[in-house]
Design a protein around this motif. Structure first.
Motif, mmCIF file in Angstrom:
data_model
loop_
_atom_site.group_PDB
_atom_site.id
_atom_site.type_symbol
_atom_site.label_atom_id
_atom_site.label_comp_id
_atom_site.label_asym_id
_atom_site.label_seq_id
_atom_site.Cartn_x
_atom_site.Cartn_y
_atom_site.Cartn_z
ATOM 1 N N PHE A 229 -1.230 -10.952 -22.989
ATOM 2 C CA PHE A 229 -1.865 -12.267 -23.022
ATOM 3 C C PHE A 229 -1.038 -13.189 -23.918
ATOM 4 C CE2 PHE A 229 -4.733 -15.386 -24.998
ATOM 5 C CZ PHE A 229 -5.208 -16.010 -23.845
ATOM 6 N N GLN A 230 -0.515 -14.257 -23.327
ATOM 7 C CA GLN A 230 0.308 -15.208 -24.070
ATOM 8 C C GLN A 230 -0.587 -16.270 -24.716
ATOM 9 O OE1 GLN A 230 3.484 -14.771 -24.436
ATOM 10 N NE2 GLN A 230 4.538 -14.159 -22.564
ATOM 11 N N ARG A 231 -0.526 -16.344 -26.050
ATOM 12 C CA ARG A 231 -1.258 -17.406 -26.755
ATOM 13 C C ARG A 231 -0.377 -18.651 -26.738
ATOM 14 N NH1 ARG A 231 -4.504 -15.402 -31.977
ATOM 15 N NH2 ARG A 231 -5.683 -17.254 -31.374
ATOM 16 N N LYS A 232 -0.460 -19.378 -25.645
ATOM 17 C CA LYS A 232 0.517 -20.432 -25.352
ATOM 18 C C LYS A 232 0.521 -21.563 -26.374
ATOM 19 C CE LYS A 232 0.321 -19.289 -20.457
ATOM 20 N NZ LYS A 232 -0.152 -19.677 -19.114
ATOM 21 N N ASN A 233 -0.600 -21.791 -27.024
ATOM 22 C CA ASN A 233 -0.625 -22.864 -28.023
ATOM 23 C C ASN A 233 -0.130 -22.386 -29.387
ATOM 24 O OD1 ASN A 233 -2.872 -21.207 -28.359
ATOM 25 N ND2 ASN A 233 -4.080 -22.843 -29.307
ATOM 26 N N VAL A 234 0.269 -21.089 -29.459
ATOM 27 C CA VAL A 234 0.720 -20.533 -30.733
ATOM 28 C C VAL A 234 2.089 -19.879 -30.619
ATOM 29 C CG1 VAL A 234 0.192 -18.932 -32.613
ATOM 30 C CG2 VAL A 234 -1.685 -20.087 -31.414
ATOM 31 N N GLU A 235 2.195 -18.853 -29.763
ATOM 32 C CA GLU A 235 3.424 -18.059 -29.669
ATOM 33 C C GLU A 235 3.539 -17.461 -28.272
ATOM 34 O OE1 GLU A 235 5.760 -17.317 -32.016
ATOM 35 O OE2 GLU A 235 6.748 -15.512 -31.229
ATOM 36 N N VAL A 236 4.646 -17.747 -27.604
ATOM 37 C CA VAL A 236 4.935 -17.143 -26.298
ATOM 38 C C VAL A 236 6.076 -16.153 -26.494
ATOM 39 C CG1 VAL A 236 5.714 -17.556 -23.940
ATOM 40 C CG2 VAL A 236 4.139 -19.163 -25.028
ATOM 41 N N CYS A 237 5.888 -14.937 -25.989
ATOM 42 C CA CYS A 237 6.886 -13.887 -26.196
ATOM 43 C C CYS A 237 7.623 -13.584 -24.897
ATOM 44 C CB CYS A 237 6.210 -12.619 -26.712
ATOM 45 S SG CYS A 237 4.993 -11.927 -25.566
ATOM 46 N N ASP A 238 8.754 -12.909 -25.009
ATOM 47 C CA ASP A 238 9.499 -12.440 -23.843
ATOM 48 C C ASP A 238 8.857 -11.173 -23.298
ATOM 49 O OD1 ASP A 238 11.366 -14.490 -24.118
ATOM 50 O OD2 ASP A 238 12.631 -13.304 -25.470
ATOM 51 N N LEU A 239 8.924 -11.019 -21.982
ATOM 52 C CA LEU A 239 8.354 -9.841 -21.334
ATOM 53 C C LEU A 239 9.458 -8.896 -20.877
ATOM 54 C CD1 LEU A 239 5.528 -11.488 -19.165
ATOM 55 C CD2 LEU A 239 5.410 -10.661 -21.536
ATOM 56 N N VAL A 240 9.171 -7.600 -20.948
ATOM 57 C CA VAL A 240 10.131 -6.582 -20.523
ATOM 58 C C VAL A 240 10.011 -6.398 -19.011
ATOM 59 C CG1 VAL A 240 10.838 -4.170 -20.738
ATOM 60 C CG2 VAL A 240 9.972 -5.414 -22.747
ATOM 61 N N PRO A 241 11.087 -6.602 -18.260
ATOM 62 C CA PRO A 241 11.033 -6.432 -16.803
ATOM 63 C C PRO A 241 10.568 -5.029 -16.412
ATOM 64 C CG PRO A 241 13.085 -7.487 -17.471
ATOM 65 C CD PRO A 241 12.425 -7.032 -18.732
ATOM 66 N N GLU A 242 9.779 -4.953 -15.362
ATOM 67 C CA GLU A 242 9.269 -3.702 -14.793
ATOM 68 C C GLU A 242 8.157 -3.057 -15.616
ATOM 69 O OE1 GLU A 242 10.283 -3.008 -11.785
ATOM 70 O OE2 GLU A 242 11.737 -4.659 -11.933
ATOM 71 N N LEU A 243 8.026 -3.438 -16.880
ATOM 72 C CA LEU A 243 6.979 -2.843 -17.721
ATOM 73 C C LEU A 243 5.869 -3.848 -18.020
ATOM 74 C CD1 LEU A 243 5.851 -0.541 -19.518
ATOM 75 C CD2 LEU A 243 7.215 -1.498 -21.412
ATOM 76 N N ASP A 244 6.228 -5.036 -18.465
ATOM 77 C CA ASP A 244 5.243 -6.031 -18.888
ATOM 78 C C ASP A 244 4.841 -6.948 -17.745
ATOM 79 O OD1 ASP A 244 5.521 -5.013 -21.442
ATOM 80 O OD2 ASP A 244 6.958 -6.552 -22.082
ATOM 81 N N ILE A 245 3.587 -7.339 -17.765
ATOM 82 C CA ILE A 245 3.106 -8.342 -16.817
ATOM 83 C C ILE A 245 2.245 -9.344 -17.579
ATOM 84 C CG2 ILE A 245 1.113 -6.927 -16.150
ATOM 85 C CD1 ILE A 245 1.424 -8.253 -13.321
#
Length: 671
Positions: A229-245
């Motif tokens: 879950f991306q807290r877009k108003n605070v911190e957006v993180c990078d996602l790991v391909p094939e693992l993260d959604i």
């Protein structure tokens, strides 16, 4: 204030004076509600009758065939054969009853400058879709899902989505670092992990996703997917391909999933107790009994009704969050507040009063430490008085000792009775309390945690298991069978479960706490087992001394431990925090504390060593890390719990101990 009681061996137990010598509401309190007395008697003598009625609070897909099966004690089963779903009872049935537009959660976050209201309808929609996403990634009944989330509504949605499938959630407190998170992932073997991009503290952003990636790098057990879950108003993180959604993508591509009924004794969740590191101690709670007990206590203990607003000031990942931020209030169909902030720093110490006023809170639950913090920084309520807490009927506290000075201050500050009650991660809900919903008065004997709630046969026993007389300090145990909703085992460790809780006193659950009962049956929890010290043959509750220290107007925080002494065995040592702006010297305050303890307790067990420090090591749940301080004083290695708010205070504690001749050979505490 304090009396000396002789025991058969001639040693003296230091205890508070009996209640009839100092409490003005004795007459009211002694007229205990007949509703409570009859229900309590029946719960001990006819448990199946009482809990059979309680079970009707819930919706059952399949009725139970037997209320209680106690053939394999202590592995008691409740509502045997009955099938139900936790998410259905927390959400679906309220929506079907026409309450879809009712606010279920109020998320108030001064840290992110947002206030968000989530209805039961929105909970239903999102939990159904997230359950569909989990099912797509292979999650089914009995599988585990680990949650590494901050205090946001999505955490509760993730919990509900997991149990909607009959799967088992394990919420890992967001303050844990990678090593502790890794240990819990390996122990639970989750098929999917649900995490957020970050958590928030007053002065920093905690990058949850970075910690999760580090934890997974050292894990043996790898999840199939991580939903982020991306807290877009605070911190957006990078996602790991094939693992993260991404959470939004997972819901967007999912179909709503119906509730999957499970047998009543199917595990609801695994909760690792705070301080666990090398050997995870995962408390397992079952579905039917726990939901029934929580829903029942919302009315009987806390007296909450349909239109009330309830606020539990806690974090997720602790038992209080599970029981009384999520399942208890939601199964009761009421509105529950989630506050993402501190009592004093987000941005000022009037936040508790603001929340009560703005959200019209009727009852709240917090730790005494939070009240001490507010009292320390705003003692005259210059900020707090800007708000009106008039909607508040009662303020419940638990989790640690509540000193009398703080209790009296909070009663005046919030304009409501402050009721202490006692329970544990293992029990899942209160053991002793004033059951307000059963007509018990809103008063308590000084220092008491109340009367046993129906279902708990609480005893106080000596080392040999013989029951203590009223006023005699002993070990607090609960006669089996335990009522529904308590721990049923430790995950993957049945033998340890038996050894820790049932070996010492066969036929009883060992709470590991000590205390006593008075002549009216009220319980007084004084310490953990290892916090009672022996001073020249005199058993002394360190909490008795702490209460004296807290009564000093220039002290805002304190802890008393036992340290070794050649002639007496143990002597008490006090660390205290001085009130900001205090014009007295440390020497003056320390001398006053020594004098005060001699006056109220006597010379034998009085304080002689008092040390002022800037802060004490406290966990996020508010408890002082008492044992680690005592171990440090005895030159034992100390491993700092990852839940400690500020680990750097140990450096000051060690230096202070060394000045008085202790911790001279102790290694530096390590994380």
């Amino acid at each position: 204030m304090w009396s000396e009681k002789e025991d058969p061996q001639g040693a003296i137990t230091l205890l508070p004076t009996p209640i009839n010598k100092y409490q003005e509401d004795e007459d009211e309190r002694n007229q205990v509600s007949l509703d409570y007395l009859e229900l309590y008697r029946s719960s001990i003598e006819e448990p199946e009758k009482v809990w059979g009625e309680v079970g009707k609070i819930l919706h059952w897909d399949t009725p139970w065939t037997k209320v209680m099966d106690n053939s394999d004690e202590p592995f008691t089963k409740w509502y045997v054969g009955g099938e139900l779903n936790a998410c259905y009872n927390a959400v679906d049935r309220h929506v079907l009853a026409g309450k879809g537009n009712k606010v279920a959660l109020i998320h108030d976050s001064p840290l992110s400058n947002t206030v968000r209201k989530v209805t039961y309808g929105e909970l239903h929609e999102k939990a159904s879709l997230l359950a569909g996403a989990l099912a797509r990634y292979g999650v089914k009944a009995g599988d585990r899902v680990v949650l590494y989330m901050p205090l946001i509504p999505e955490t509760i949605i993730a919990m509900l989505a997991t149990v909607r499938l009959g799967a088992i959630h394990s919420v890992v407190f967001g303050g844990y670092a990678a090593r502790e998170l890794s240990t819990r992932i390996d122990h639970a073997s989750p098929k999917v992990i649900i995490a957020a991009s970050c958590g928030l503290e007053p002065t920093k952003i905690i990058k949850y996703k970075t910690i999760l990636d580090e934890a997974l790098a050292s894990c043996v057990e790898k999840p199939r997917k991580c939903i982020i879950f991306q807290r877009k108003n605070v911190e957006v993180c990078d996602l790991v391909p094939e693992l993260d959604i991404d959470w939004d993508d997972a819901l967007r591509n999912a179909d709503p999933h119906p509730c999957v009924p499970v047998e009543s004794n199917h595990p609801l969740y695994i909760l690792y107790t705070s301080g666990t590191t090398g050997q995870p101690k995962g408390v397992v709670r079952t579905t039917g009994g726990h939901l029934a007990a929580l829903t029942w206590t919302m009315k009987t203990v806390y007296n909450m009704s349909d239109d009330d607003v309830w606020w539990t000031a806690s974090d997720m990942g602790w038992v209080v969050g599970h029981s009384y931020m999520c399942y208890g209030p939601l199964c009761s169909g009421i509105t529950s507040v989630m506050y993402e902030g501190k009592p004093d720093r987000t941005p000022h110490p009037g936040q508790y009063f603001r929340i009560i006023q703005e959200h019209k809170v009727n009852a709240m639950f917090t730790a005494p430490t939070a009240l001490r913090v507010i009292k320390r920084v705003d003692p005259l309520l210059k900020i707090g008085r800007q708000y009106s807490p008039k909607s508040l009927r009662v303020l419940f506290v638990a989790g640690e000792h509540c000193d009398q000075e703080t209790k009296q201050w909070a009663t005046k500050a919030f304009g409501a009775p402050v009721l202490n009650h006692w329970w544990q991660t293992e029990t899942g809900y209160p053991v002793t309390a004033m059951c307000v919903g059963l007509g018990l008065p809103l008063t308590l004997p000084k220092y008491s945690t109340g009367l046993p709630i129906p279902g708990y046969d609480v005893r106080v026993v000596k080392e040999d298991g013989v029951e203590c007389e009223p006023g005699e300090l002993g070990h607090i145990v609960i006669k089996l069978p335990l009522p529904p909703g308590t721990l049923t085992t430790l995950y993957k460790d049945t033998q340890r479960f038996l050894e820790i809780y049932f070996k010492r006193y066969p036929g009883f659950y060992d709470t590991k706490d000590v205390g006593y009962k008075d002549e009216n049956g009220y319980l007084y929890v004084t310490d953990r087992d290892d916090d009672v010290i022996n001073v020249a043959g005199h058993r002394l509750s360190t909490i008795a001394l702490e209460d004296i220290v807290f009564s000093h107007t220039d002290v805002t925080d304190a802890v008393v431990i036992g340290v070794p002494e050649f002639t007496k065995g143990d002597v008490p040592l006090c660390f205290y925090v001085m009130r900001p702006g205090c014009r007295k010297s440390e020497e003056e305050v320390s001398n006053e504390l020594v004098k005060l303890s001699r006056q109220l307790i006597g010379p034998i067990a009085a304080l002689k060593i008092c040390i002022c420090v800037s802060a004490l090591p406290r966990t996020r749940s508010g408890k002082v890390a008492k044992k680690s301080i005592a171990d440090l004083a005895r030159d034992k290695p100390v491993k700092i719990s990852p839940t400690i708010e500020d680990p750097t205070v140990y450096k000051e504690i060690k230096a202070a101990l060394q000045k008085v001749g202790y911790a001279t050979e102790a290694p530096d505490p390590q994380m």
